[in-house]
Design an enzyme around this catalytic site. Structure first.
Site, mmCIF file in Angstrom:
data_model
loop_
_atom_site.group_PDB
_atom_site.id
_atom_site.type_symbol
_atom_site.label_atom_id
_atom_site.label_comp_id
_atom_site.label_asym_id
_atom_site.label_seq_id
_atom_site.Cartn_x
_atom_site.Cartn_y
_atom_site.Cartn_z
ATOM 1 N N LYS A 103 4.244 26.203 -16.242
ATOM 2 C CA LYS A 103 4.725 24.856 -15.992
ATOM 3 C C LYS A 103 3.551 23.888 -16.003
ATOM 4 O O LYS A 103 2.418 24.370 -15.847
ATOM 5 C CB LYS A 103 5.503 24.794 -14.670
ATOM 6 N N ASP B 253 6.111 17.778 -10.185
ATOM 7 C CA ASP B 253 5.392 18.997 -9.835
ATOM 8 C C ASP B 253 6.319 20.049 -9.220
ATOM 9 O O ASP B 253 6.131 21.246 -9.437
ATOM 10 C CB ASP B 253 4.272 18.635 -8.832
ATOM 11 N N HIS C 248 6.988 30.270 -10.888
ATOM 12 C CA HIS C 248 6.494 31.342 -10.015
ATOM 13 C C HIS C 248 7.315 31.471 -8.729
ATOM 14 O O HIS C 248 7.226 32.490 -8.051
ATOM 15 C CB HIS C 248 5.000 31.172 -9.720
ATOM 16 N N GLU D 136 4.403 21.439 2.473
ATOM 17 C CA GLU D 136 3.072 22.037 2.396
ATOM 18 C C GLU D 136 2.140 21.294 3.333
ATOM 19 O O GLU D 136 2.324 20.097 3.570
ATOM 20 C CB GLU D 136 2.523 21.928 0.975
ATOM 21 N N LYS E 171 8.976 35.227 -6.013
ATOM 22 C CA LYS E 171 8.942 35.476 -4.566
ATOM 23 C C LYS E 171 10.117 36.378 -4.187
ATOM 24 O O LYS E 171 11.256 36.109 -4.551
ATOM 25 C CB LYS E 171 9.024 34.152 -3.795
ATOM 26 N N LYS F 152 3.376 17.056 0.290
ATOM 27 C CA LYS F 152 2.056 17.593 0.634
ATOM 28 C C LYS F 152 1.638 17.000 1.975
ATOM 29 O O LYS F 152 2.113 15.939 2.379
ATOM 30 C CB LYS F 152 1.044 17.196 -0.438
ATOM 31 N N HIS G 140 10.704 24.283 -9.161
ATOM 32 C CA HIS G 140 10.819 25.166 -7.992
ATOM 33 C C HIS G 140 12.039 24.854 -7.107
ATOM 34 O O HIS G 140 12.795 25.736 -6.733
ATOM 35 C CB HIS G 140 9.567 25.060 -7.118
ATOM 36 N N ASP H 279 -12.040 27.612 -29.821
ATOM 37 C CA ASP H 279 -11.369 26.350 -29.545
ATOM 38 C C ASP H 279 -9.878 26.534 -29.852
ATOM 39 O O ASP H 279 -9.516 26.986 -30.951
ATOM 40 C CB ASP H 279 -12.005 25.298 -30.461
ATOM 41 N N LEU H 280 -9.023 26.183 -28.917
ATOM 42 C CA LEU H 280 -7.584 26.440 -29.078
ATOM 43 C C LEU H 280 -6.979 25.722 -30.280
ATOM 44 O O LEU H 280 -5.891 26.065 -30.741
ATOM 45 C CB LEU H 280 -6.834 26.025 -27.803
#
Ligand code: BG6
Length: 528
Positions: free
Chosen positions: A185, A272, A215, A253, A219, A370, A277, A116-117
């Site tokens: 993130k 998000d 991330h 997206e 790229k 999205k 990003h 357990d963390l």
């Protein structure tokens, strides 16, 4: 340096001029070993590193999770996942087989620690394992691939257990035993929580040990923006308010929220995607040339951009939510774990100003959403029109502008649109496009986007990671919009149909100054 002209074939076959070397020995502890990120991205990335000779010769993989597993079963589940990617063009991994020796290198020394963390006992067991004599020399990378609410507590536990202590040589210039911490993130959900998280982390580790990951910086096409700008002399003189009219950054997206409704409901498109990003893309375009290509210089120049960004006023931002598509695809409110009257945005557009000498008066328009018409991440730089055109019967105002397009994904390349003379006896102009495509010039290697980032953490290179001040500034830039949106529930949601280019209000952001978005759906949009 030679002036030789290369053909794509020559470049494809040429070995890299600077070969990377594998990092020194280390262990990698993954918190969240049974999670999606680990299976889909981290382990495939480690496999690719091993395959290209860039995993340390002495390497140990340590998984930590609540799930009832042991080392063998964990390894088997990772193998099964990787196997499902073989020959699967739709997967991020795109490998054509699992090489037994590479797999053995990656998982030959594998351990699974269940716990357990929030339990001290877990960290004691971890410490016993890590501190034993081992060929990894005690060097260790802790990767927090867990929900963000655990970032602070896990770091505090690691600190308490002494696991973040490094040993340095007597001069204090080189670690003899390093400990690096990778934080995923979202890093906080506003400025205050990001500050608090930074404070917790910095009570337990030093800034040089911390790798706040985004991330997008993994790229190739994003990293290439710096190469384009700073390895070529021709762009810099026109890269400023004198020649650039405005910049559009699009991260569209086609996917919806998929199985992430619970996370997305409290996050929304702005948190998000934007302060992380999208702002990283912006910083790559807007930063001043760094004095060197090292973490201190590069991050300081990016940090200058964030500090110069004006806090976005609510009237300079638009939010939207996708509704059902005409073909029957569900709207956001019909997705799993989403409230039927949800006010969460799945689209955001904003106009950002950068108050410095290079960019004063040049708007940066950003949008991300999205379930849009096409998957495309692109930075479009629009140049000012020619001041005067000496062509009879040509209306200068109607000449299409010059665009420089930095195509991040799925098309990877750079395109330039400019005017030429149409062949024929009369002077008539036409807009044409000059395009560089990565795929034409470089072989495509299996890459999930985390390889360079993990490699850099092992090498101790923080260039592609966020510093504490950077994340706090980016939250500051969006703070007024977040507060405004929290105070007012949107009345017009859903406001765009799934499969469209976003809500109509977003067009007004640009129309106010006589500008227009480049169409997302138009695949040949460079020619507009
Ligand atoms: C993630 C977001 O950070 O980035 C997702 O949480 C988003 O919502 C994803 O889909 C986009 O990344 P990529 O690499 O698929 O463009």
């Amino acid at each position: 340096m030679s002036d030789m002209i290369h053909t794509p074939g020559q470049i494809m076959q040429a070995p890299p001029r600077r070969a990377a070397k594998p990092p020194g020995p280390c262990a990698m502890v993954i918190f969240g070993a049974g999670g999606d990120l680990t299976k889909r991205l981290l382990v495939p990335a480690l496999y690719n590193l091993a395959h290209t000779g860039l995993l340390p010769e002495h390497f140990e993989l340590i998984g930590v999770d609540m799930a009832d597993l042991d080392a063998d079963r964990w390894r088997d589940s990772l193998h099964a996942m990787l196997e499902s990617f073989v020959g699967n063009a739709a997967s991020e991994s795109r490998i054509d087989k699992i090489d037994a020796a590479t797999w053995q290198h990656l998982t030959g020394a594998i351990t699974y620690i269940r716990g357990d963390l929030n339990d001290d006992g877990l960290y004691e067991r971890l410490a016993q394992h890590i501190e034993r004599p081992s060929p990894t020399g005690g060097n260790c990378l802790f990767y927090l691939a867990v929900a963000d609410r655990f970032f602070g507590p896990v770091t505090a536990h690691l600190g308490k257990a002494g696991l973040l202590e490094e040993h340095w040589d007597p001069d204090g210039t080189k670690p003899e035993r390093w400990r690096h911490l990778v934080i995923e993130k979202p890093f906080g959900h506003d400025r205050a929580s990001a500050r608090e998280l930074n404070a917790t982390i910095l009570r337990n580790a030093e800034e040089h040990q911390i790798y706040r990951i985004d991330h997008f910086l993994g790229k190739e096409t994003v990293q290439n923006i710096m190469a384009l700008r700073f390895a070529n002399g021709m762009f810099e003189p026109i890269w400023n308010r004198d020649r650039i009219d405005h910049v559009q950054i699009t991260v569209a997206e086609t996917v919806g929220v998929e199985s992430r409704g619970r996370f997305y409901e409290k996050t929304g498109a702005l948190r998000d995607m934007v302060p992380n990003h999208v702002f990283q893309l912006l910083a790559m375009v807007a930063m001043e040339p760094p004095a060197g290509f090292n973490a201190r210089a590069v991050r300081s120049r990016k940090s200058d951009v964030f500090a110069a960004m004006r806090t976005v006023a609510p009237e300079c931002a638009v939010r939207g939510q996708y509704g059902p598509a005409p073909n029957g695809a569900p709207g956001y409110r019909q997705e799993k774990d989403v409230a039927p009257d949800s006010g969460t945005e799945t689209y955001v557009a904003m106009q950002v100003a950068i108050d410095n000498w290079r960019w004063a008066g040049v708007p940066f328009y950003l949008r991300t959403g999205k379930r849009m018409s096409r998957r495309v991440t692109e930075i479009a730089i629009r140049f000012k029109p020619a001041p005067q055109a000496p062509f009879e019967a040509t209306n200068v105002a109607a000449l299409p502008p010059n665009w420089l397009l930095l195509q991040i994904q799925p098309d990877e390349g750079i395109a330039l649109q400019f005017e030429v003379k149409r062949p024929g006896p009369v002077v008539d102009l036409a807009a044409v496009r000059m395009a560089f495509k990565y795929a034409d010039w470089f072989p495509k290697e299996p890459n999930v986007g985390y390889e360079t980032l993990i490699y850099d953490v092992m090498m101790g290179d923080q260039t592609l990671f966020n510093r504490a001040d950077m994340v706090e500034e980016t939250w500051r830039v969006v703070s007024a919009v977040l507060e405004d949106w929290e105070a007012r529930k949107p009345e017009d949601f859903p406001s765009y149909a799934a499969g469209s280019d976003g809500p109509a209000e977003a067009d007004m952001l640009l129309e106010r100054s006589g500008r227009a978005w480049r169409p997302v759906a138009d695949t040949n949009s460079a020619l507009r």
